[in-house]
Design a protein around this motif. Structure first.
Motif, mmCIF file in Angstrom:
data_model
loop_
_atom_site.group_PDB
_atom_site.id
_atom_site.type_symbol
_atom_site.label_atom_id
_atom_site.label_comp_id
_atom_site.label_asym_id
_atom_site.label_seq_id
_atom_site.Cartn_x
_atom_site.Cartn_y
_atom_site.Cartn_z
ATOM 1 N N VAL A 32 0.860 -1.149 0.092
ATOM 2 C CA VAL A 32 -0.130 0.130 -0.071
ATOM 3 C C VAL A 32 1.121 1.203 -0.194
ATOM 4 O O VAL A 32 1.893 1.207 0.596
ATOM 5 N N TRP A 33 0.590 2.241 -0.814
ATOM 6 C CA TRP A 33 1.263 3.437 -0.952
ATOM 7 C C TRP A 33 0.331 4.709 -0.748
ATOM 8 O O TRP A 33 -1.046 4.777 -0.969
ATOM 9 N N PHE A 34 0.991 5.644 -0.170
ATOM 10 C CA PHE A 34 0.054 7.029 0.214
ATOM 11 C C PHE A 34 1.040 8.130 0.337
ATOM 12 O O PHE A 34 2.499 7.810 0.391
ATOM 13 N N THR A 35 0.548 9.475 0.146
ATOM 14 C CA THR A 35 1.354 10.532 0.492
ATOM 15 C C THR A 35 0.866 11.281 1.774
ATOM 16 O O THR A 35 -0.015 11.202 2.145
ATOM 17 N N LEU A 36 1.986 11.709 2.495
ATOM 18 C CA LEU A 36 1.832 12.785 3.639
ATOM 19 C C LEU A 36 2.842 13.668 3.730
ATOM 20 O O LEU A 36 3.944 13.466 3.728
ATOM 21 N N ALA A 37 2.145 14.858 3.518
ATOM 22 C CA ALA A 37 3.018 16.223 3.363
ATOM 23 C C ALA A 37 3.861 15.913 2.024
ATOM 24 O O ALA A 37 3.371 16.009 1.036
ATOM 25 N N GLU A 38 5.163 16.236 2.039
ATOM 26 C CA GLU A 38 6.078 16.156 1.065
ATOM 27 C C GLU A 38 6.780 14.553 0.921
ATOM 28 O O GLU A 38 7.398 14.449 -0.258
ATOM 29 N N THR A 39 6.235 13.530 1.675
ATOM 30 C CA THR A 39 6.883 12.293 1.465
ATOM 31 C C THR A 39 5.732 11.210 1.054
ATOM 32 O O THR A 39 4.324 11.157 1.334
ATOM 33 N N VAL A 40 6.420 10.251 0.446
ATOM 34 C CA VAL A 40 5.861 9.057 -0.119
ATOM 35 C C VAL A 40 5.990 7.906 0.654
ATOM 36 O O VAL A 40 7.276 7.781 0.768
ATOM 37 N N PHE A 41 5.048 7.357 1.335
ATOM 38 C CA PHE A 41 5.263 6.134 2.234
ATOM 39 C C PHE A 41 4.766 4.835 1.360
ATOM 40 O O PHE A 41 3.644 4.738 0.556
ATOM 41 N N PHE A 42 5.365 3.583 1.967
ATOM 42 C CA PHE A 42 4.665 2.409 1.471
ATOM 43 C C PHE A 42 4.708 1.550 2.643
ATOM 44 O O PHE A 42 5.503 1.509 3.438
ATOM 45 N N GLY A 43 3.967 0.424 2.745
ATOM 46 C CA GLY A 43 4.005 -0.719 3.704
ATOM 47 C C GLY A 43 3.313 -1.846 3.041
ATOM 48 O O GLY A 43 2.554 -1.863 2.039
ATOM 49 N N LEU A 44 3.451 -3.030 3.791
ATOM 50 C CA LEU A 44 2.942 -4.293 3.277
ATOM 51 C C LEU A 44 1.577 -4.641 3.807
ATOM 52 O O LEU A 44 0.938 -4.022 5.037
ATOM 53 N N LEU A 45 0.834 -5.109 2.780
ATOM 54 C CA LEU A 45 -0.716 -5.189 3.076
ATOM 55 C C LEU A 45 -0.855 -6.879 3.333
ATOM 56 O O LEU A 45 -0.754 -7.282 2.188
ATOM 57 N N GLY A 46 -1.631 -7.098 4.399
ATOM 58 C CA GLY A 46 -1.727 -8.596 4.716
ATOM 59 C C GLY A 46 -2.836 -9.121 3.925
ATOM 60 O O GLY A 46 -3.638 -8.271 3.336
ATOM 61 N N SER A 47 -3.123 -10.276 3.934
ATOM 62 C CA SER A 47 -4.364 -11.099 3.046
ATOM 63 C C SER A 47 -5.567 -10.461 3.689
ATOM 64 O O SER A 47 -6.542 -10.266 2.954
ATOM 65 N N GLU A 48 -5.470 -10.303 5.150
ATOM 66 C CA GLU A 48 -6.964 -10.077 5.649
ATOM 67 C C GLU A 48 -7.114 -8.599 5.502
ATOM 68 O O GLU A 48 -8.077 -7.617 6.331
ATOM 69 N N GLY A 49 -6.045 -7.658 5.004
ATOM 70 C CA GLY A 49 -6.438 -6.163 4.942
ATOM 71 C C GLY A 49 -5.325 -5.233 5.980
ATOM 72 O O GLY A 49 -5.334 -4.125 5.928
#
Length: 459
Positions: free
Chosen positions: A99-116
């Motif tokens: 999963v990717w999203f933006t917060l202020a000037e930064t782009v973040f990502f993290g792992l999304l599990g099978s159940e969300g």
């Protein structure tokens, strides 16, 4: 993308499964401002998924990452323990299990599990990007940082697309290295959110109330479409089980006026405002040959009525005709039917326009009455996409058209020297009709200002 299923239903919710998505407005519970949409399990992005496509959204005010059921509108918070770190998040993208999203000037990502649920990645604590962002939310990795606020993010294959209103560009990054490899000029002027497909980039512009479709390889504008509501904040393409074309979902967030009932106040009914956010399908039909795009149609009932008042001392009139023009058929509207109100009419064609003719053998003093019609009209939003090359080979405008257009019937002072000189100066040596119009528009913006005063000045 060229489909129009269910466009004449503004906010209906049929009970037939598979059809409700075409018509239904989704109203998630417990959210204030949806600023990102994404789909999990889309066939093109996650072919191994055994689940039905899931619609995810992010609320920038609450910090919620939520899953929304398009059929039941059930809302589930996926980050219940980290909502504070997500406050201010905008944009949302899903690529495979990330999963990717933006917060202020930064782009973040993290792992999304099978159940969300979000899974903490094995991030490198010595990463240059992480070191530059001490405020990285738990369980997430900082991907890149822009000089200005990042508004939206989309991911496809090896490329990450980030929109930025302040810079005016879509910044394209390599997903593996994090390096910026290209910049594409944003098609609109406001805050834009973005989603990607195999061959296209889709953007919604909050200021221009418009969705743009760009070629993903070249950044060239294919077409644009108006949204039926103001302030579109997010966009996603949701696969449909019985259709080759995905359903384009657009999120909106603004305020709506409502009447608040305060029983303790002297005037209990008060006009005030409240937040409103929802998700609505956008139906699009692009006419490439005629350079326009239609979007969400509505069935509109329009009435036009004139009243005959019973006046004194009016002589009797004989053989009276009363004419009222009908609505016209255009690329953006189609008249289904017209019914008389008050008095029957006969229809005639006058200068190519349908006209209702009401005939009275006699009108006497003190006589009252109504004349008019009620029309049922299919009405769509329309957006033209023209380039100077599209109008390069058109014939000259007819002489009679020019004479009718230049009639000074509103004190426009078109015969004055200053106006005629301004027209010549604005156009210069340009011969292309579209470029002429744009140069005149820009000249007016540069030289005139608008102010409210008791009288109206000529240009």
């Amino acid at each position: 993308m060229s489909h129009f299923e269910g466009v004449l239903s503004a906010d209906a919710s049929p009970v037939v499964k598979g059809q409700a998505l075409q018509h239904s407005t989704i109203r998630p519970v417990g959210v204030y401002v949806l600023s990102g949409l994404a789909v999990v399990g889309a066939a093109t992005a996650d072919a191994q998924s055994k689940h039905q496509p899931r619609l995810l959204a992010v609320d920038t005010i609450r910090g919620y990452l939520v899953e929304v059921d398009p059929l039941t509108h059930n809302t589930t918070i996926l980050n219940p323990h980290t909502v504070t770190a997500w406050i201010g998040a905008t944009g949302l993208a899903i690529w495979q299990n990330t999963v990717w999203f933006t917060l202020a000037e930064t782009v973040f990502f993290g792992l999304l599990g099978s159940e969300g649920d979000l899974i903490a990645p094995n991030s490198d604590p010595n990463s240059d990007v992480d070191a530059a962002n001490a405020q990285t939310p738990a369980g997430l990795t900082a991907f890149t940082r822009l000089p200005y606020a990042a508004n939206g993010v989309a991911v496809w294959g090896s490329q990450v697309y980030v929109t930025c209103e302040k810079s005016g560009f879509i910044h394209v990054f390599d997903r593996e290295s994090g390096e910026c490899v290209e910049k594409i000029r944003q098609p609109g002027v406001g805050i834009e959110n973005i989603t990607a497909t195999e061959d296209a980039l889709w953007l919604c512009d909050r200021t221009e109330q418009t969705v743009y479709c760009l070629d993903r390889a070249t950044g060239e504008l294919r077409f644009s479409a108006l949204t039926p509501f103001a302030a579109p904040t997010a966009i996603a393409l949701y696969p449909q089980p019985d259709s080759a074309a995905p359903l384009c979902y657009v999120a909106y967030a603004n305020e709506e006026p409502y009447i608040r009932d305060d029983p303790n106040a002297e005037s209990p009914y008060q006009l005030t405002f409240r937040d409103r956010t929802f998700i609505h399908p956008l139906h699009i039909h692009h006419d490439r040959e005629n350079h326009y795009t239609l979007s969400n149609g509505y069935l509109v009932e329009l009435s036009y009525v004139e009243e005959l008042l019973p006046l004194d001392d009016v002589p009797t009139l004989t053989n009276v005709e009363w004419r009222i023009a009908f609505p016209t058929d255009t690329p953006r509207q189609k008249v289904r039917k017209v019914e008389p109100i008050g008095h029957p009419f006969t229809e005639e064609i006058q200068d190519g326009q349908r006209v209702a003719v009401y005939r009275f053998d006699q009108l006497t003093p003190h006589q009252a009455g109504l004349v008019g019609w009620k029309a049922t009209i299919e009405m769509y939003s329309i957006k033209y996409t023209l380039t100077p090359e599209d109008v390069a080979a058109i014939p000259d405008l007819p002489a009679d058209f020019q004479q009718r257009y230049l009639i000074d019937d509103d004190d426009l002072a078109m015969d004055s020297d200053i106006i005629q000189q301004a027209a010549k100066e604005a156009v210069g040596t340009e011969t292309n009709l579209l470029r002429k119009a744009l140069k005149i528009r820009n000249y007016v913006y540069d030289h005139l200002s608008y102010g409210i005063q008791p009288k109206i000045d000529t240009p």
